[in-house]
Design a protein around this motif. Structure first.
Motif, PDB file in Angstrom:
ATOM      1  N   LYS A  18       4.809   3.221  14.389  1.00 25.88           N
ATOM      2  CA  LYS A  18       5.116   4.646  14.601  1.00 25.88           C
ATOM      3  C   LYS A  18       6.399   4.845  15.411  1.00 25.88           C
ATOM      4  N   THR A  19       7.374   3.970  15.195  1.00 26.94           N
ATOM      5  CA  THR A  19       8.664   4.147  15.860  1.00 26.94           C
ATOM      6  C   THR A  19       9.474   5.260  15.211  1.00 26.94           C
ATOM      7  N   ILE A  20       9.069   5.670  14.009  1.00 22.03           N
ATOM      8  CA  ILE A  20       9.668   6.833  13.355  1.00 22.03           C
ATOM      9  C   ILE A  20       8.659   7.975  13.423  1.00 22.03           C
ATOM     10  N   LYS A  21       9.050   9.072  14.044  1.00 23.60           N
ATOM     11  CA  LYS A  21       8.166  10.237  14.164  1.00 23.60           C
ATOM     12  C   LYS A  21       8.401  11.177  12.990  1.00 23.60           C
ATOM     13  N   PHE A  22       7.327  11.543  12.318  1.00 19.05           N
ATOM     14  CA  PHE A  22       7.411  12.478  11.199  1.00 19.05           C
ATOM     15  C   PHE A  22       6.947  13.857  11.664  1.00 19.05           C
ATOM     16  N   GLU A  23       7.751  14.878  11.351  1.00 19.59           N
ATOM     17  CA  GLU A  23       7.401  16.261  11.676  1.00 19.59           C
ATOM     18  C   GLU A  23       7.465  17.110  10.406  1.00 19.59           C
ATOM     19  N   PRO A  24       6.361  17.767  10.033  1.00 19.27           N
ATOM     20  CA  PRO A  24       5.019  17.587  10.602  1.00 19.27           C
ATOM     21  C   PRO A  24       4.477  16.192  10.312  1.00 19.27           C
ATOM     22  N   ARG A  25       3.351  15.870  10.913  1.00 17.52           N
ATOM     23  CA  ARG A  25       2.752  14.552  10.713  1.00 17.52           C
ATOM     24  C   ARG A  25       2.471  14.307   9.240  1.00 17.52           C
ATOM     25  N   LEU A  26       2.487  13.048   8.880  1.00 16.76           N
ATOM     26  CA  LEU A  26       2.103  12.691   7.519  1.00 16.76           C
ATOM     27  C   LEU A  26       0.630  13.043   7.306  1.00 16.76           C
ATOM     28  N   PRO A  27       0.229  13.332   6.073  1.00 18.82           N
ATOM     29  CA  PRO A  27      -1.184  13.640   5.807  1.00 18.82           C
ATOM     30  C   PRO A  27      -2.095  12.485   6.223  1.00 18.82           C
ATOM     31  N   GLU A  28      -3.355  12.810   6.461  1.00 18.34           N
ATOM     32  CA  GLU A  28      -4.304  11.790   6.907  1.00 18.34           C
ATOM     33  C   GLU A  28      -4.420  10.647   5.905  1.00 18.34           C
ATOM     34  N   TRP A  29      -4.392  10.962   4.602  1.00 14.59           N
ATOM     35  CA  TRP A  29      -4.539   9.908   3.604  1.00 14.59           C
ATOM     36  C   TRP A  29      -3.357   8.942   3.623  1.00 14.59           C
ATOM     37  N   LYS A  30      -2.173   9.462   3.977  1.00 14.39           N
ATOM     38  CA  LYS A  30      -0.994   8.597   4.066  1.00 14.39           C
ATOM     39  C   LYS A  30      -1.063   7.737   5.330  1.00 14.39           C
ATOM     40  N   GLU A  31      -1.438   8.336   6.445  1.00 14.17           N
ATOM     41  CA  GLU A  31      -1.569   7.572   7.681  1.00 14.17           C
ATOM     42  C   GLU A  31      -2.655   6.506   7.550  1.00 14.17           C
ATOM     43  N   ALA A  32      -3.725   6.833   6.822  1.00 17.33           N
ATOM     44  CA  ALA A  32      -4.800   5.852   6.622  1.00 17.33           C
ATOM     45  C   ALA A  32      -4.302   4.664   5.815  1.00 17.33           C
ATOM     46  N   ALA A  33      -3.474   4.921   4.799  1.00 18.19           N
ATOM     47  CA  ALA A  33      -2.921   3.827   3.996  1.00 18.19           C
ATOM     48  C   ALA A  33      -2.061   2.913   4.862  1.00 18.19           C
ATOM     49  N   ILE A  34      -1.262   3.503   5.739  1.00 18.44           N
ATOM     50  CA  ILE A  34      -0.419   2.717   6.639  1.00 18.44           C
ATOM     51  C   ILE A  34      -1.281   1.880   7.581  1.00 18.44           C
ATOM     52  N   GLY A  69     -12.087  -6.074   2.944  1.00 19.38           N
ATOM     53  CA  GLY A  69     -12.907  -4.884   2.788  1.00 19.38           C
ATOM     54  C   GLY A  69     -12.151  -3.623   2.435  1.00 19.38           C
ATOM     55  N   MET A  70     -10.820  -3.712   2.316  1.00 24.24           N
ATOM     56  CA  MET A  70     -10.019  -2.528   2.006  1.00 24.24           C
ATOM     57  C   MET A  70      -9.664  -2.488   0.520  1.00 24.24           C
ATOM     58  N   SER A  71      -9.423  -1.295   0.019  1.00 25.30           N
ATOM     59  CA  SER A  71      -9.127  -1.109  -1.398  1.00 25.30           C
ATOM     60  C   SER A  71      -7.692  -1.510  -1.724  1.00 25.30           C
ATOM     61  N   HIS A  72      -7.507  -2.097  -2.913  1.00 26.92           N
ATOM     62  CA  HIS A  72      -6.169  -2.497  -3.341  1.00 26.92           C
ATOM     63  C   HIS A  72      -5.286  -1.287  -3.638  1.00 26.92           C
ATOM     64  N   ASP A  73      -5.888  -0.112  -3.862  1.00 25.78           N
ATOM     65  CA  ASP A  73      -5.067   1.059  -4.184  1.00 25.78           C
ATOM     66  C   ASP A  73      -4.347   1.629  -2.969  1.00 25.78           C
ATOM     67  N   LEU A  74      -4.513   0.990  -1.806  1.00 27.54           N
ATOM     68  CA  LEU A  74      -3.758   1.421  -0.627  1.00 27.54           C
ATOM     69  C   LEU A  74      -2.256   1.320  -0.876  1.00 27.54           C
ATOM     70  N   TYR A  75      -1.836   0.333  -1.673  1.00 33.74           N
ATOM     71  CA  TYR A  75      -0.414   0.188  -1.984  1.00 33.74           C
ATOM     72  C   TYR A  75       0.104   1.427  -2.717  1.00 33.74           C
ATOM     73  N   GLU A  76      -0.686   1.902  -3.673  1.00 31.55           N
ATOM     74  CA  GLU A  76      -0.278   3.081  -4.428  1.00 31.55           C
ATOM     75  C   GLU A  76      -0.298   4.325  -3.544  1.00 31.55           C
ATOM     76  N   ARG A  77      -1.274   4.434  -2.672  1.00 26.03           N
ATOM     77  CA  ARG A  77      -1.339   5.578  -1.768  1.00 26.03           C
ATOM     78  C   ARG A  77      -0.149   5.594  -0.814  1.00 26.03           C
ATOM     79  N   LEU A  78       0.312   4.424  -0.426  1.00 24.57           N
ATOM     80  CA  LEU A  78       1.490   4.372   0.434  1.00 24.57           C
ATOM     81  C   LEU A  78       2.749   4.771  -0.333  1.00 24.57           C
ATOM     82  N   ARG A  79       2.774   4.512  -1.641  1.00 20.14           N
ATOM     83  CA  ARG A  79       3.954   4.826  -2.448  1.00 20.14           C
ATOM     84  C   ARG A  79       4.068   6.317  -2.773  1.00 20.14           C
TER      85      ARG A  79
END
Length: 268
Positions: free
Chosen positions: A61-77, A190-200
């Motif tokens: 989190k050295t880069i601050k996003f304003e407004p914050r990224l959505p929860e689903w994006k932060e979860a992927a990260i 235990g995490m889903s492989h689609d996290l890569y797509e959610r991050l994209r």
């Protein structure tokens, strides 16, 4: 590659306005565009931005996003893993090892298992590269360069007792380098492989690229390159939707710009 990736980078960089030593600290997104701020306070305005920094940087989190990224994006990260594999490059005055691609170290614990990459086979130079990963790589990063090289050399002597000492060396520290904070992404248990797509997936006019956004080729250069192409095309289409003919625009960077082209943020 004998000369590494530098020829590729130089070819792709032709004709592009690249600003080095501009570490981004803040990205503000609005419907009308984005504003990017770097460490010295300089700001850049653009219609859209492509964020291609390593996953470790996003996690920190050295880069601050304003407004914050959505929860689903932060979860992927947060949920994608990022690992470490370092390189201790050893240059010798002569070749004393067999003409094979790899020299392996087999031990009773994973901590001590690692391998050497034989660059002489591919390049003709008398160079071996020790490749520690995981916790071993993290622990080696706490050592001085001299101690890290000595550790690698001791591993080599377990394979080749008559090995001569290196005449030059280079030690990477991907885990603690502020521009990377890790080497490659990985699927955490235990995490889903689609996290890569959610991050994209873009967030409004913020697009994402890099190996950690590739479903097919995570942890690889071709994964980073292909997702960069995808993000660039998605970004281009967004600008086309807003302005129509993209080739009518003149590239402009700065706060006073009325029309702006997309920015690409990466850590070179």
């Amino acid at each position: 590659m004998v000369r590494g990736y530098l020829p590729v980078i130089n070819t792709l960089a032709k004709g592009i306005d690249i600003r080095l030593s501009h570490r981004v600290t803040n990205i503000v997104r609005r419907y009308t565009g984005v504003k990017v701020t770097v460490e010295d306070g300089t700001t850049f305005a653009a219609d859209a931005v492509i964020v291609a920094v390593p996953l470790g940087v996003l996690k920190a989190k050295t880069i601050k996003f304003e407004p914050r990224l959505p929860e689903w994006k932060e979860a992927a990260i947060d949920e994608l893993g990022v690992g470490i594999e370092n390189k201790i490059i050893l240059h010798f005055d002569k070749v004393f090892w067999p003409n094979v691609e790899f020299l392996g170290v087999v031990a009773d614990t994973s901590y001590h298992c690692s391998y050497f990459l034989n660059l002489h086979k591919a390049t003709g130079y008398s160079v071996l590269v020790y490749m520690p990963a995981g916790q071993l790589a993290r622990d080696i990063e706490k050592m001085s360069d001299e101690a890290a090289v000595e550790f690698a050399f001791m591993q080599l002597k377990k394979i080749l007792p008559e090995a001569c000492a290196p005449i030059q060396y280079l030690v990477s520290r991907w885990g603690t380098d502020v521009n990377t904070l890790g080497s490659y992404s990985y699927d955490a248990v235990g995490m889903s492989h689609d996290l890569y797509e959610r991050l994209r997936v873009p967030v409004d006019n913020i697009f994402f690229a890099g190996e950690a956004t590739s479903m097919s080729y995570p942890g690889s250069i071709h994964g980073a390159f292909s997702t960069g192409q995808m993000a660039a095309e998605d970004c281009r289409m967004r600008v086309l939707e807003r302005y129509g003919e993209l080739n009518l625009l003149q590239p402009v960077m700065g706060e006073e710009a009325g029309l702006c082209v997309p920015l690409l943020i990466t850590r070179l």
